[in-house]
Design a protein around this motif. Structure first.
Motif, short mmCIF file in Angstrom:
data_model
loop_
_atom_site.label_atom_id
_atom_site.label_comp_id
_atom_site.label_asym_id
_atom_site.label_seq_id
_atom_site.Cartn_x
_atom_site.Cartn_y
_atom_site.Cartn_z
N ALA A 102 0.84 -1.19 0.00
CA ALA A 102 0.00 0.00 0.00
C ALA A 102 0.88 1.24 0.00
N ILE A 103 0.34 2.29 -0.57
CA ILE A 103 0.95 3.61 -0.44
C ILE A 103 -0.09 4.43 0.31
N ALA A 104 0.13 4.61 1.60
CA ALA A 104 -0.84 5.27 2.48
C ALA A 104 -0.44 6.73 2.64
N LEU A 105 -1.20 7.60 2.02
CA LEU A 105 -0.84 9.02 2.00
C LEU A 105 -1.51 9.79 3.14
N LYS A 152 5.54 9.14 13.13
CA LYS A 152 6.18 9.69 14.33
C LYS A 152 7.71 9.72 14.22
N ASP A 153 8.29 8.63 13.72
CA ASP A 153 9.76 8.49 13.70
C ASP A 153 10.42 9.01 12.44
N HIS A 154 9.68 9.15 11.37
CA HIS A 154 10.23 9.56 10.07
C HIS A 154 11.34 8.64 9.58
N ARG A 155 11.18 7.36 9.88
CA ARG A 155 12.16 6.37 9.40
C ARG A 155 11.44 5.04 9.15
N PRO A 156 12.03 4.16 8.37
CA PRO A 156 11.39 2.85 8.11
C PRO A 156 11.14 2.08 9.39
N HIS A 157 10.12 1.23 9.35
CA HIS A 157 9.71 0.55 10.57
C HIS A 157 9.03 -0.78 10.24
N TRP A 158 9.34 -1.83 11.01
CA TRP A 158 8.63 -3.11 10.95
C TRP A 158 7.53 -3.09 12.00
N SER A 159 6.33 -3.48 11.62
CA SER A 159 5.23 -3.55 12.59
C SER A 159 5.28 -4.87 13.34
N ASP A 160 4.52 -4.92 14.41
CA ASP A 160 4.28 -6.19 15.09
C ASP A 160 3.33 -7.01 14.20
N PRO A 161 3.31 -8.32 14.36
CA PRO A 161 2.35 -9.13 13.59
C PRO A 161 0.91 -8.72 13.93
N TYR A 162 0.06 -8.73 12.92
CA TYR A 162 -1.35 -8.39 13.12
C TYR A 162 -2.19 -9.06 12.04
N TYR A 175 6.30 -3.73 6.63
CA TYR A 175 7.48 -2.88 6.60
C TYR A 175 7.06 -1.58 5.94
N SER A 176 7.12 -0.50 6.69
CA SER A 176 6.68 0.80 6.18
C SER A 176 7.89 1.73 6.00
N VAL A 177 7.84 2.46 4.90
CA VAL A 177 8.90 3.42 4.57
C VAL A 177 8.26 4.79 4.40
N PRO A 178 8.74 5.81 5.10
CA PRO A 178 8.14 7.13 4.91
C PRO A 178 8.55 7.72 3.56
#
Length: 181
Positions: A102-105, A152-162, A175-178
């Motif tokens: 996804a590209i979440a804007l 919040k962090d303005h950096r890539p981040h791995w989420s917890d499983p969901y 895995y999200s990338v700003p």
């Protein structure tokens, strides 16, 4: 009778001693083999674990690299809906470990629309590629961990499983990338 009984007793004593020695030797061999097998099993398990960890790390790096490489393409085409869907589809089609993209804007970033998130995913039931606009009042991605942590962090981040109810409808890790101007 005394002379015959001595050889018989001697023979029985010899057989008894040999039997005891055989049992003792078999026990020693059995214990030694058990220790050797246990040690070899632990060593083999450690090698298998290290190999599995390396395979997982390789997969994670491939996901990170593909996602980070696609972020510039998304930034350059932030208002082109067709291209944004092409980016998400391409990530899913060309990466076996990515089941959805996804590209979440941010609110209003895409032509003033509140929720805009082109999403492509592999349907967990049919195995087919699907596309949808992910954000809406029932799927408020602004409150999702995978979105919130990156904002919040303005950096890539791995989420917890969901379990992604309303998106891919399956268990996943994101895995999200700003995309930062």
């Amino acid at each position: 009778m005394g002379k015959k009984s001595f050889p018989l007793r001697l023979s029985l004593n010899i057989i008894l001693v040999i039997t005891i020695l055989t049992i003792v030797l078999q026990s020693i061999v059995s214990i030694s083999m058990h220790r050797i097998i246990l040690t070899e099993s632990k060593t083999t398990a450690q090698y298998m674990l290290r190999s599995t960890i390396k395979d997982i790390e390789k997969d994670l790096i491939e996901i990170q690299t593909a996602t980070e490489n696609a972020s510039w393409w998304a930034y350059a085409n932030i208002n082109n809906e067709k291209v944004l869907y092409a980016i998400t589809s391409s990530l899913v089609m060309h990466n076996d470990n990515i089941v959805g993209s996804a590209i979440a804007l941010k609110d209003g970033l895409h032509n003033g629309v509140h929720w805009f998130s082109p999403y492509s995913y592999i349907d967990s039931v049919t195995g087919e590629m699907r596309q949808m606009q992910l954000g809406n009042k029932n799927y408020d991605y602004f409150s999702m961990q995978w979105y919130d942590a990156v904002v919040k962090d303005h950096r890539p981040h791995w989420s917890d499983p969901y379990y992604d109810e309303g998106g891919g409808s399956q268990l996943m890790v994101t895995y999200s990338v700003p995309i930062i101007d």
